[in-house]
Write a protein that holds these residues in place. Structure first.
Motif, PDB file in Angstrom:
ATOM      1  N   ALA A  98     -10.520 -44.503 -92.501  1.00 49.82           N
ATOM      2  CA  ALA A  98     -10.287 -44.206 -91.085  1.00 49.82           C
ATOM      3  C   ALA A  98     -10.774 -45.393 -90.263  1.00 49.82           C
ATOM      4  N   VAL A  99      -9.924 -45.867 -89.358  1.00 49.92           N
ATOM      5  CA  VAL A  99     -10.295 -47.018 -88.528  1.00 49.92           C
ATOM      6  C   VAL A  99      -9.875 -46.790 -87.091  1.00 49.92           C
ATOM      7  N   LYS A 100     -10.596 -47.423 -86.195  1.00 53.47           N
ATOM      8  CA  LYS A 100     -10.133 -47.596 -84.823  1.00 53.47           C
ATOM      9  C   LYS A 100      -9.508 -48.977 -84.790  1.00 53.47           C
ATOM     10  N   VAL A 101      -8.355 -49.080 -84.130  1.00 47.97           N
ATOM     11  CA  VAL A 101      -7.624 -50.336 -84.015  1.00 47.97           C
ATOM     12  C   VAL A 101      -7.708 -50.798 -82.567  1.00 47.97           C
ATOM     13  N   ARG A 102      -7.937 -52.095 -82.387  1.00 43.22           N
ATOM     14  CA  ARG A 102      -7.950 -52.672 -81.040  1.00 43.22           C
ATOM     15  C   ARG A 102      -7.037 -53.895 -81.028  1.00 43.22           C
ATOM     16  N   PHE A 103      -6.119 -53.916 -80.064  1.00 39.28           N
ATOM     17  CA  PHE A 103      -5.374 -55.130 -79.734  1.00 39.28           C
ATOM     18  C   PHE A 103      -6.007 -55.652 -78.454  1.00 39.28           C
ATOM     19  N   GLN A 104      -6.262 -56.945 -78.397  1.00 37.32           N
ATOM     20  CA  GLN A 104      -6.781 -57.542 -77.168  1.00 37.32           C
ATOM     21  C   GLN A 104      -5.939 -58.741 -76.790  1.00 37.32           C
ATOM     22  N   THR A 122     -12.667 -58.672 -86.212  1.00 32.62           N
ATOM     23  CA  THR A 122     -11.375 -59.296 -85.941  1.00 32.62           C
ATOM     24  C   THR A 122     -10.732 -59.687 -87.265  1.00 32.62           C
ATOM     25  N   ASN A 123      -9.420 -59.388 -87.388  1.00 33.25           N
ATOM     26  CA  ASN A 123      -8.723 -59.696 -88.639  1.00 33.25           C
ATOM     27  C   ASN A 123      -7.428 -60.460 -88.440  1.00 33.25           C
ATOM     28  N   TRP A 124      -6.999 -60.652 -87.196  1.00 33.47           N
ATOM     29  CA  TRP A 124      -5.776 -61.400 -86.948  1.00 33.47           C
ATOM     30  C   TRP A 124      -5.855 -61.977 -85.545  1.00 33.47           C
ATOM     31  N   ILE A 125      -5.582 -63.267 -85.418  1.00 31.73           N
ATOM     32  CA  ILE A 125      -5.577 -63.959 -84.128  1.00 31.73           C
ATOM     33  C   ILE A 125      -4.251 -64.702 -83.999  1.00 31.73           C
ATOM     34  N   TRP A 183       8.330 -68.421 -77.781  1.00 33.99           N
ATOM     35  CA  TRP A 183       6.980 -68.851 -78.102  1.00 33.99           C
ATOM     36  C   TRP A 183       6.894 -69.495 -79.471  1.00 33.99           C
ATOM     37  N   GLN A 184       5.982 -70.426 -79.590  1.00 34.99           N
ATOM     38  CA  GLN A 184       5.484 -70.921 -80.867  1.00 34.99           C
ATOM     39  C   GLN A 184       4.152 -70.190 -81.051  1.00 34.99           C
ATOM     40  N   VAL A 185       3.902 -69.639 -82.238  1.00 39.71           N
ATOM     41  CA  VAL A 185       2.721 -68.808 -82.433  1.00 39.71           C
ATOM     42  C   VAL A 185       1.928 -69.311 -83.641  1.00 39.71           C
ATOM     43  N   ARG A 186       0.682 -69.688 -83.398  1.00 44.82           N
ATOM     44  CA  ARG A 186      -0.230 -70.087 -84.469  1.00 44.82           C
ATOM     45  C   ARG A 186      -1.051 -68.865 -84.855  1.00 44.82           C
ATOM     46  N   ASN A 187      -1.004 -68.496 -86.135  1.00 48.17           N
ATOM     47  CA  ASN A 187      -1.666 -67.301 -86.638  1.00 48.17           C
ATOM     48  C   ASN A 187      -2.831 -67.656 -87.541  1.00 48.17           C
ATOM     49  N   ARG A 188      -3.897 -66.899 -87.413  1.00 48.49           N
ATOM     50  CA  ARG A 188      -5.021 -66.935 -88.343  1.00 48.49           C
ATOM     51  C   ARG A 188      -5.296 -65.477 -88.672  1.00 48.49           C
ATOM     52  N   LYS A 189      -5.201 -65.125 -89.969  1.00 50.43           N
ATOM     53  CA  LYS A 189      -5.211 -63.726 -90.370  1.00 50.43           C
ATOM     54  C   LYS A 189      -5.948 -63.570 -91.689  1.00 50.43           C
ATOM     55  N   LEU A 190      -6.699 -62.464 -91.804  1.00 51.12           N
ATOM     56  CA  LEU A 190      -7.283 -62.145 -93.096  1.00 51.12           C
ATOM     57  C   LEU A 190      -6.153 -61.889 -94.086  1.00 51.12           C
ATOM     58  N   VAL A 191      -6.319 -62.328 -95.320  1.00 48.42           N
ATOM     59  CA  VAL A 191      -5.282 -62.154 -96.338  1.00 48.42           C
ATOM     60  C   VAL A 191      -4.905 -60.679 -96.467  1.00 48.42           C
ATOM     61  N   ASP A 192      -5.901 -59.788 -96.455  1.00 45.87           N
ATOM     62  CA  ASP A 192      -5.641 -58.350 -96.540  1.00 45.87           C
ATOM     63  C   ASP A 192      -6.442 -57.651 -95.449  1.00 45.87           C
ATOM     64  N   VAL A 193      -5.797 -57.344 -94.329  1.00 45.87           N
ATOM     65  CA  VAL A 193      -6.510 -56.740 -93.198  1.00 45.87           C
ATOM     66  C   VAL A 193      -6.986 -55.326 -93.512  1.00 45.87           C
ATOM     67  N   THR A 194      -6.426 -54.693 -94.551  1.00 47.27           N
ATOM     68  CA  THR A 194      -6.836 -53.328 -94.893  1.00 47.27           C
ATOM     69  C   THR A 194      -8.023 -53.293 -95.847  1.00 47.27           C
ATOM     70  N   ASP A 195      -8.446 -54.438 -96.361  1.00 42.12           N
ATOM     71  CA  ASP A 195      -9.569 -54.515 -97.291  1.00 42.12           C
ATOM     72  C   ASP A 195     -10.834 -54.845 -96.498  1.00 42.12           C
ATOM     73  N   TRP A 232      -3.748 -63.287 -78.596  1.00 43.11           N
ATOM     74  CA  TRP A 232      -3.790 -61.891 -79.056  1.00 43.11           C
ATOM     75  C   TRP A 232      -4.724 -61.797 -80.240  1.00 43.11           C
ATOM     76  N   GLU A 233      -5.512 -60.741 -80.276  1.00 43.62           N
ATOM     77  CA  GLU A 233      -6.403 -60.495 -81.408  1.00 43.62           C
ATOM     78  C   GLU A 233      -6.296 -59.040 -81.819  1.00 43.62           C
ATOM     79  N   GLN A 234      -6.348 -58.832 -83.119  1.00 50.06           N
ATOM     80  CA  GLN A 234      -6.435 -57.479 -83.654  1.00 50.06           C
ATOM     81  C   GLN A 234      -7.787 -57.330 -84.329  1.00 50.06           C
ATOM     82  N   ALA A 235      -8.444 -56.200 -84.085  1.00 48.21           N
ATOM     83  CA  ALA A 235      -9.736 -55.923 -84.714  1.00 48.21           C
ATOM     84  C   ALA A 235      -9.764 -54.465 -85.140  1.00 48.21           C
ATOM     85  N   PHE A 236     -10.530 -54.194 -86.193  1.00 45.54           N
ATOM     86  CA  PHE A 236     -10.727 -52.834 -86.684  1.00 45.54           C
ATOM     87  C   PHE A 236     -12.209 -52.493 -86.590  1.00 45.54           C
TER      88      PHE A 236
END
Length: 166
Positions: A118-124, A149-152, A20-32, A135-139
């Motif tokens: 404390a977070v709930k994590v979701r991968f979709q 959503t913090n990472w696509i 795969w070739q993967v294009r990412n869009r992500k928050l600089v700091d997903v924990t902030d 794929w998306e990650q959300a907290f």
């Protein structure tokens, strides 16, 4: 002996096999929780089946880090479990997310503590086009009432591999 694969969910991730070739869009700091700055970057990935098709591994290479995913299907519960590790956190394996697919959408959840919160994590996973899944990650910081959503990742297939029970 029948070669029919049970329709219990074990084949739901077969789309991921290949390169795969993967294009990412992500928050600089997903924990902030206050971070609003996004970065974009490209990566490559490769996935293959293991354990007779009841699991698979994929590797992810970006310019600044490498990641690894292990996915395993539990035929009894009919659920997938997904673990993630990366060179950004050597020696650490994230808690697994667990879930399944319905209608080409896979949702996988876990509880974690990130950045002291404390977070709930979701991968979709959205797999309506198996050659271009998303794929998306959300907290969620409020028990799953709202999600941020913090990472696509948007995947483009570059090569297929056999999905025979390897």
């Amino acid at each position: 002996m029948s070669s029919t694969v049970p329709a219990d969910g074990r084949s739901d991730f077969d789309f991921i096999f290949g390169r795969w070739q993967v294009r990412n869009r992500k928050l600089v700091d997903v924990t902030d929780v206050a971070c609003e700055e996004w970065i974009e970057f490209d990566a490559t990935g490769a996935a293959e089946p293991i354990l007779g098709g009841l699991g698979h591994v994929d590797r992810f290479w970006a310019e600044t880090f490498e990641g690894f995913t292990l996915r395993q299907f539990d035929p009894e519960s009919k659920l997938w479990r997904i673990w993630w590790a990366s060179s950004r956190r050597p020696g650490h394996l994230d808690p697994y997310v667990e879930g399944s697919f319905t209608g080409g959408i896979g949702q996988f959840f876990c509880d974690d503590v990130l950045g002291g919160h404390a977070v709930k994590v979701r991968f979709q996973w959205t797999t309506l086009n198996p050659d271009a899944p998303r794929w998306e990650q959300a907290f969620s910081y409020d028990g799953g009432t709202t999600w941020r959503t913090n990472w696509i990742m948007e995947f483009t297939r570059t090569a297929s591999t056999s999905n025979q029970n390897q």
